[in-house]
Structures are given as C-alpha cells and as structure tokens.
Write a protein that holds these residues in place. Structure first.
Motif: not given
Length: 367
Positions: A84-89
């Motif tokens: 799944k797409p995971i955004p950078k925190v």
C-alpha cells in the motif's frame, strides 16, 4: 493497491507518485486525480495509477493523502513491502507546544528526532519533585534507544530495555550527586517510535498519554498507571507499599505519588513503583489515520481524548490543545506533541465548548 501494482509504479516512473501528491492546491477540490504519461508520439500510455487499464480513476483515499494538505513523497520500499502507498512522515510537519500553567516552573519536556533512515522518535516527559528526571530522560533516552536498535528487531523490546536502562542510569546519577533532592525526583515517560512510516510502537510509564486519531475517533494507545488500577494496586501492596487518599479523594502511593510507574522516584522503588513500561504496537492506515498526539496530564485531566481529536485540525493544533486545557481550568504544566499522518484534515471536527462546571471541578485536581 497490490504489491504487483506498486512494483509497476516503481518500474514505470515512481517519481510520478511524488509529482501527483505535490500538485498545486487548485486541485484540492477535485474529486478525482489521475496521472497520465505521454511518449514522444501522440500515443497515450497507461497511467501508472491505473496499471490494470480498467479506466477507473484513483481517488485521494487510494493514497491516504487527503485534500493535498500534506505534501510528502511516497516511501517506495515500505510501500512495496506492505502493499500500500505509504507517505513519508516529515519532522518538519510535527507540531509541539508547552504551557507553564499556574506552576512556578515548567517540569514538562518533549522531544522528537530521526534516529535512523527508517525510525522516528517522539516523546513527552512530565517531571515531578523537580525537573531532574525529566531532563535526564530528555537528554539520554534517544541514546539508549539508538544503542538497542541494532541489536533488536522488536521495537517493543527496544523501548522496554531503554526505559529500564535509563532508570538505572538516573539512579546512579542521583546517588553520585551532591543534590539530595534527586532521590525524590521522578518523571512520566511516553515514547513513540515510527518505523517505515507505518509501524507505530508506544511505551509509557505514568499518566502521560498517547492517542491515535483514526477516522475521526480517538484510539487510546496508553493506559494511566495509577493506584486506582487493581493490578497496579496489588503490586504496590505486595511490595510493602500502601495506598492513601488525600482530601480530594485521590489515591497516592505511600501518600505521596499519584502514579505507580515512573522513571526515578528512587525512594519509592522498594514500595513497588517500577520503570517497566507497558507497550503497544499498531499498524498505521494513512487513508484513515489523521495523527498521533502525545500529551501530559495538564491536558489529560481537563480535555478528554475525543475532544483532543476534535480540536486538532491545523498547523497550530498543539498550541490550541494546551490553551484549551488552560481554558478548562488546568493549573498544571501542559504539553502536546502532534504528528500528522496521511488523513490529516480529512475528518470534520466537532465544536468544543467551554464548560464552567468542568473548569471548577478540575481546578482542585492539583491543589
């Protein structure tokens, strides 16, 4: 999005992911967003967000980035790993605030940092009996976590070892110090580690808290360590300690300490007060998870968990939460650290109103 589809994204131009998520704000009202790549000819190629050629457009929910408010790239390796797409925190988006309240000094401390390329650190400490123990944790907790990270894959074990070791280190420091007051100093500790932008692990002692806002609802990640808990009270009694209630009906260990676990409080160790944290692991879902918030008891005893979720909806959110606690009558130090995730700003917030009766009732909590 399947793992196969994510691999297709990488092969066909993973940079396209970042470009779409960083589109100008004029797209934020659009219901659908699609990306199209063109060759040097007039022939249209398949969108990298439509690898199966179905023609179905991709919505913001597919990515977890809502309303274009967080402009962060997608972390491709963990996205492929978890399917799944995971955004950078980004630490640049973390909000924090602390208020002294009506105390003479502020004994709260907070911190956040990037420990490795894949692990982020967030923490709040609420000192009592002076700020010495909170200062010690603020200065050295990262060091102990970094020491155990290469040795242990399980982040819950890493945090447990770090808590126990820093408690021992503070004891050595206090016994070597000429300042006898250090023996009575202690602190809560609520620490969160985020790995690969998706694996969140929290460890806590005392009554500082961590909560996750998921689909607009508060999810508690910690449970206060107080003498009111049956399991905590039994441990205190087995170790020879006792529980006494003050004039406000609040239980204290040996009539002095309002919590049953802490770092420091060396004079209370023989009475069952321990530094062993309780831990919790959770996998983030950026399409529905809005933020993590860490708070000290100056907030927790006046603003409930759901109200915190409802209050937080913009960049100055950490300050809003601490100011709301003051409006509700807290006299204690108030600190919050807020870490936004993919669904930041997605869920509508309820209005939080001032309650005079609650303000009056809570004002005696720290008397």
């Amino acid at each position: 999005m399947s793992t196969v589809a994510l691999i297709t994204v990488v092969r066909n131009g993973g940079c396209q992911v970042r470009r779409v998520l960083l589109m100008p704000r004029l797209l934020q009202d659009s219901k659908y967003v699609t990306a199209v790549r063109h060759s040097s000819t007039t022939q249209r190629r398949t969108s990298c967000f439509d690898p199966d050629g179905s023609g179905r457009p991709t919505t913001w929910d597919s990515f977890g980035i809502w309303d274009n408010r967080i402009d962060e790239p997608i972390l491709l390796p963990p996205s492929i790993k978890y399917g799944k797409p995971i955004p950078k925190v980004s630490l640049a988006n973390v909000g924090c605030a602390t208020q002294i309240g009506k105390r003479k000094v502020n004994e709260d401390r907070f911190n956040y940092a990037e420990l490795t390329d894949s692990v982020l650190y967030f923490a709040v400490y609420d000192g009592h009996g002076g700020a010495a123990a909170a200062d010690f944790c603020d200065k050295y907790m990262k060091k102990y976590i970094e020491e155990f990270l290469p040795q242990e894959e399980n982040l819950e074990i890493v945090l447990t070892k770090a808590f126990l070791e820093i408690d021992k280190a503070f004891a050595r420091h206090a016994h070597l110090s000429v300042d006898a007051t250090l023996l009575n100093a202690g602190t809560t500790a609520t620490v969160a580690l985020l790995r690969d932008g998706i694996e969140l692990v929290v460890a806590s002692v005392g009554d500082s808290r961590a909560l996750l806002c998921r689909k607009g609802k508060a999810v508690k990640l910690t449970i206060d360590h107080t003498p009111e808990r049956k399991d905590e009270k039994e441990r205190i009694k087995k170790c020879g300690g006792f529980i006494a209630w003050n004039s406000l009906g609040q239980p204290h260990v040996n009539g002095r300490l309002a919590m049953t676990r802490s770092i420091g409080d060396l004079d209370m160790k023989s009475s069952g007060v321990i530094a062993q944290p309780e831990t919790k692991r959770i996998q983030l879902h950026h399409a529905g998870d809005s933020f993590l918030v860490l708070t000290t008891d100056g907030i927790n005893f006046t603003v409930n968990s759901q109200e915190i979720c409802d209050l937080i909806n913009h960049a100055e959110a950490a300050l809003v939460v601490t100011e709301q606690a003051i409006q509700y009558g807290t006299e204690d130090n108030s600190t919050s650290v807020i870490v936004p995730f993919g669904a930041w700003g997605k869920y509508k917030n309820a209005e939080v109103n001032f309650s005079f009766s609650r303000s009056f009732a809570s004002s005696g909590r720290w008397a």
